[in-house]
Write an enzyme that holds these catalytic residues in place. Structure first.
Site, short mmCIF file in Angstrom:
data_model
loop_
_atom_site.label_atom_id
_atom_site.label_comp_id
_atom_site.label_asym_id
_atom_site.label_seq_id
_atom_site.Cartn_x
_atom_site.Cartn_y
_atom_site.Cartn_z
N LYS A 154 0.85 -1.19 0.00
CA LYS A 154 0.00 0.00 0.00
C LYS A 154 0.89 1.24 0.00
O LYS A 154 1.50 1.58 1.02
CB LYS A 154 -0.92 0.04 1.22
CG LYS A 154 -2.00 1.09 1.04
CD LYS A 154 -2.49 1.72 2.32
CE LYS A 154 -1.66 2.84 2.82
NZ LYS A 154 -1.61 4.06 1.98
N GLY A 207 6.90 4.62 8.47
CA GLY A 207 6.11 5.85 8.57
C GLY A 207 6.35 6.50 9.92
O GLY A 207 7.39 6.29 10.55
N SER A 208 5.37 7.25 10.35
CA SER A 208 5.54 8.02 11.58
C SER A 208 5.47 7.11 12.81
O SER A 208 4.83 6.05 12.78
CB SER A 208 4.45 9.08 11.68
OG SER A 208 3.19 8.45 11.67
N THR A 209 6.09 7.54 13.87
CA THR A 209 6.07 6.76 15.12
C THR A 209 4.65 6.65 15.65
O THR A 209 4.25 5.59 16.16
CB THR A 209 7.04 7.40 16.14
OG1 THR A 209 8.36 7.33 15.58
CG2 THR A 209 7.03 6.67 17.47
N VAL A 211 1.70 6.51 13.99
CA VAL A 211 0.94 5.46 13.29
C VAL A 211 1.58 4.10 13.56
O VAL A 211 0.87 3.10 13.75
CB VAL A 211 0.84 5.77 11.77
CG1 VAL A 211 0.13 4.63 11.04
CG2 VAL A 211 0.10 7.08 11.53
N GLY A 212 2.90 4.05 13.64
CA GLY A 212 3.60 2.79 13.91
C GLY A 212 3.14 2.14 15.21
O GLY A 212 2.97 0.92 15.28
N GLU A 229 9.71 0.71 10.75
CA GLU A 229 10.76 1.71 10.51
C GLU A 229 10.11 3.07 10.70
O GLU A 229 9.24 3.47 9.92
CB GLU A 229 11.30 1.59 9.08
CG GLU A 229 11.95 0.26 8.77
CD GLU A 229 13.32 0.07 9.39
OE1 GLU A 229 13.78 0.96 10.13
OE2 GLU A 229 13.93 -0.98 9.14
N CYS A 263 14.01 10.12 7.11
CA CYS A 263 14.04 9.65 8.49
C CYS A 263 15.46 9.64 9.04
O CYS A 263 15.65 9.69 10.24
CB CYS A 263 13.43 8.26 8.56
SG CYS A 263 14.18 7.14 7.38
N GLU A 356 10.88 15.62 15.34
CA GLU A 356 11.26 15.37 13.95
C GLU A 356 10.54 16.40 13.07
O GLU A 356 9.32 16.37 12.95
CB GLU A 356 10.86 13.95 13.54
CG GLU A 356 11.26 13.64 12.12
CD GLU A 356 10.87 12.23 11.68
OE1 GLU A 356 9.72 11.83 11.92
OE2 GLU A 356 11.72 11.54 11.09
P1 NAD Z 1 2.48 8.06 8.07
O1 NAD Z 1 2.70 7.32 9.31
O2 NAD Z 1 1.50 9.17 8.07
O3 NAD Z 1 2.02 7.10 6.89
C1 NAD Z 1 2.79 5.99 6.48
C2 NAD Z 1 1.90 5.01 5.78
O4 NAD Z 1 0.97 4.46 6.71
C3 NAD Z 1 1.06 5.59 4.65
O5 NAD Z 1 0.99 4.66 3.58
C4 NAD Z 1 -0.30 5.73 5.30
O6 NAD Z 1 -1.37 5.69 4.38
C5 NAD Z 1 -0.35 4.53 6.21
N1 NAD Z 1 -1.28 4.63 7.34
C6 NAD Z 1 -1.70 5.75 7.96
N2 NAD Z 1 -2.60 5.45 8.93
C7 NAD Z 1 -2.72 4.09 8.94
C8 NAD Z 1 -3.47 3.16 9.72
N3 NAD Z 1 -4.28 3.55 10.69
N4 NAD Z 1 -3.35 1.84 9.45
C9 NAD Z 1 -2.51 1.41 8.47
N5 NAD Z 1 -1.80 2.25 7.69
C10 NAD Z 1 -1.87 3.57 7.93
O7 NAD Z 1 3.94 8.56 7.64
P2 NAD Z 1 4.34 9.51 6.43
O8 NAD Z 1 3.95 10.90 6.79
O9 NAD Z 1 3.88 8.93 5.13
O10 NAD Z 1 5.94 9.34 6.45
C11 NAD Z 1 6.76 10.14 7.20
C12 NAD Z 1 7.27 9.38 8.42
O11 NAD Z 1 7.91 8.18 8.04
C13 NAD Z 1 8.32 10.15 9.19
O12 NAD Z 1 8.08 10.09 10.57
C14 NAD Z 1 9.61 9.41 8.86
O13 NAD Z 1 10.63 9.55 9.80
C15 NAD Z 1 9.14 8.03 8.72
N6 NAD Z 1 10.09 7.24 7.92
C16 NAD Z 1 10.87 6.29 8.54
C17 NAD Z 1 11.78 5.55 7.82
C18 NAD Z 1 12.63 4.50 8.47
O14 NAD Z 1 13.18 3.67 7.74
N7 NAD Z 1 12.76 4.46 9.77
C19 NAD Z 1 11.91 5.75 6.46
C20 NAD Z 1 11.12 6.73 5.86
C21 NAD Z 1 10.19 7.45 6.61
#
Ligand code: NAD
Length: 454
Positions: A154, A207-209, A211-212, A229, A263, A356
């Site tokens: 996705k 993605g973000s911490t 949502v993670g 990640e 990130c 961040e």
């Molecule tokens: P985000 O958490 O908003 O979204 C990431 C993904 O998760 C998107 O595809 C989004 O649609 C999906 N998502 C959102 N809500 C969800 C839910 N409830 N259930 C399942 N999926 C959901 O992050 P973003 O704004 O797209 O990315 C930026 C963040 O990613 C930053 O915090 C960055 O540091 C982090 N990041 C980390 C790494 C790493 O390897 N550690 C790499 C790149 C980005």
């Protein structure tokens, strides 16, 4: 609305409209992936390897097209976008060697033969952010497929175009139907369904911490395997004995790569106080020299931010009266531009120092000695990357061991190589991607005892 509009962040022109996958369509895709997995895991190892190499070849033949999509849809500078498409090819090539090397062990036991197998998990759900749509897709996709899983990816809402094209290239290369599917859609619909559905055995989330954390909680309900990640707030530590010219010349790239939407951004520069003034003198021209502009131009080093909302969020970290030491340039007119910005001196509780920013904003903070540098570097809930500049080998090793972060570079800023492990300490994540061990994250160890005595 049943469609997303992909907007060029540099021109604000509409690039494409992409249909949103529904929850029902997601369930149907999961069912296809389950059926496809039974056949995919049975493909002979050499044939699975060959298909992954063909997939890598198809990506290689379309580097320019994929790079062009990332320039238009995400505003990435074209040189960077070509590297990102090349990384998809390289990660596929690297893991194409895995099917024929998925060796188990033979363990000495009494009364028979004991062997282990690395079994695929099943269906893997891969949830990708918008900042590096191609590389991050490949880091999960390639080892998962190599290990005999099927994958449903996705992409992020704002940046689905390259993932969709890579999905088409997989089919053109002969990867069977249902083995690798791309479902553009909302996180709260498609992503959530992947997390909740019992037939998905593993989630890889970047993605973000915030949502993670939710994803991890969702996976916990089914004891579902998960790799995370997440965010970062990494330190670039410059000691007085370092090559200050090189440290200052490379610091902008380490902080402003991908317009700081990285990130691994070294967004906190920590400088030994005795060389602070000299370092700032060297840093200023380097920051002002960053070429910010049209992502389609080969000379561009930094493009726009992904969206107007994100630019406003980044700008909120630099309110009126913020301690701006100096900044670079950014174009006027349409596009979500923000200039490279250096803040100093910053308070330790300034959100620009503690959070961040995910934009081209870097802070510079002095420290007195090695112990203070390590304490400052570790004073964050994150632990993803970082750099250490010193000519003292012993200090480089001591500090590298003491900084609580997953990826460090000494006298350089490199952090992601497909052949070495990548991932975070603390709230920057869980598990590791890439490198020789990533296959372990996509397999279960099965132990089989075969009696030799009746
Ligand atoms: P985000 O958490 O908003 O979204 C990431 C993904 O998760 C998107 O595809 C989004 O649609 C999906 N998502 C959102 N809500 C969800 C839910 N409830 N259930 C399942 N999926 C959901 O992050 P973003 O704004 O797209 O990315 C930026 C963040 O990613 C930053 O915090 C960055 O540091 C982090 N990041 C980390 C790494 C790493 O390897 N550690 C790499 C790149 C980005």
């Amino acid at each position: 609305m049943s469609e997303f509009t992909v907007v060029n962040p540099a021109s604000e022109e509409i690039v494409a409209a992409v249909a949103r996958t529904t929850a029902g369509e997601t369930d149907a895709a999961i069912e296809r992936a389950v059926i496809a997995q039974a056949a995919w895991r049975a493909v002979a190892p050499a044939d699975r390897a060959g298909l992954l190499r063909a997939f890598a070849g198809a990506v290689d033949a379309h580097i320019e097209e994929l790079a062009g999509l990332e320039v238009a849809g995400a505003g990435h500078p074209v040189g960077q976008a070509r590297w990102e498409a090349g990384q998809v090819r390289d990660v596929l090539t690297y893991y194409s060697a895995a099917p024929e090397r998925a060796c188990g062990r033979q363990i000495p036991v009494a009364g028979g033969l004991d062997v282990t197998f690395a079994e695929p998990i099943g269906v893997v759900g891969l949830i990708v952010p918008w900042n590096f749509p191609m590389p991050i897709l490949s880091w999960g996709m390639a080892p998962a497929l190599a290990a005999g899983n099927t994958v449903i990816a996705k992409p992020a809402e704002m940046t689905p175009l390259t993932a969709i094209r890579i999905g088409e290239l997989a089919l053109e290369a002969g990867i069977p139907d249902g083995v690798f599917q791309v479902l553009p859609g909302k996180g709260s619909v498609v992503g959530q369904r992947l997390v909740d559905h019992p037939a998905v055995g593993k989630i890889v989330f970047t993605g973000s911490t915030e949502v993670g954390r939710e994803i991890m909680a969702g996976c916990a309900r089914r004891v579902k395997r998960v790799t995370l990640e997440l965010g970062g707030k990494s330190a670039n530590i410059v000691f007085a004995d370092a090559d200050l010219e090189r440290a200052a010349a490379t610091a902008p790239q380490a902080a402003f790569d991908n317009a700081g939407q990285d990130c691994c951004s070294r967004s906190r520069i920590l400088v030994q106080r005795s060389v602070l003034e000299k370092f700032m003198e060297l840093l200023e021209p380097a920051v002002k020299a960053v070429t910010v502009g049209d992502p389609a131009s080969a000379a561009t080093q930094m493009g726009p931010l992904i969206s107007a909302a994100h630019r406003d969020r980044v700008a909120s970290y630099v309110p009126d009266g913020a301690p701006v030491a100096f900044r670079g340039t950014a174009p006027d007119g349409p596009g979500h531009w923000y200039p490279p910005t250096v803040l100093a001196p910053v308070r330790m509780d300034d959100p620009a120092y503690t959070e961040e920013v995910f934009g081209p904003v870097v802070t510079v903070t002095p420290f007195e000695d090695e112990a203070a540098a390590v304490a400052l570097a570790n004073d964050t809930p994150y632990g993803l990357s970082g750099s250490i500049w010193t000519r003292d080998v012993g200090r480089a090793i001591r500090v590298a061991r003491a900084v609580e972060t997953g990826n460090l570079s000494v006298n350089s800023h490199s952090s992601v190589r497909y052949s070495t492990p990548f991932g975070g300490f603390k709230q920057s994540g869980l598990g590791r991607e890439l490198g020789p061990d990533a296959l372990d994250a996509f397999t279960e160890v099965k132990n089989v005892f075969i009696a030799t005595e009746g």
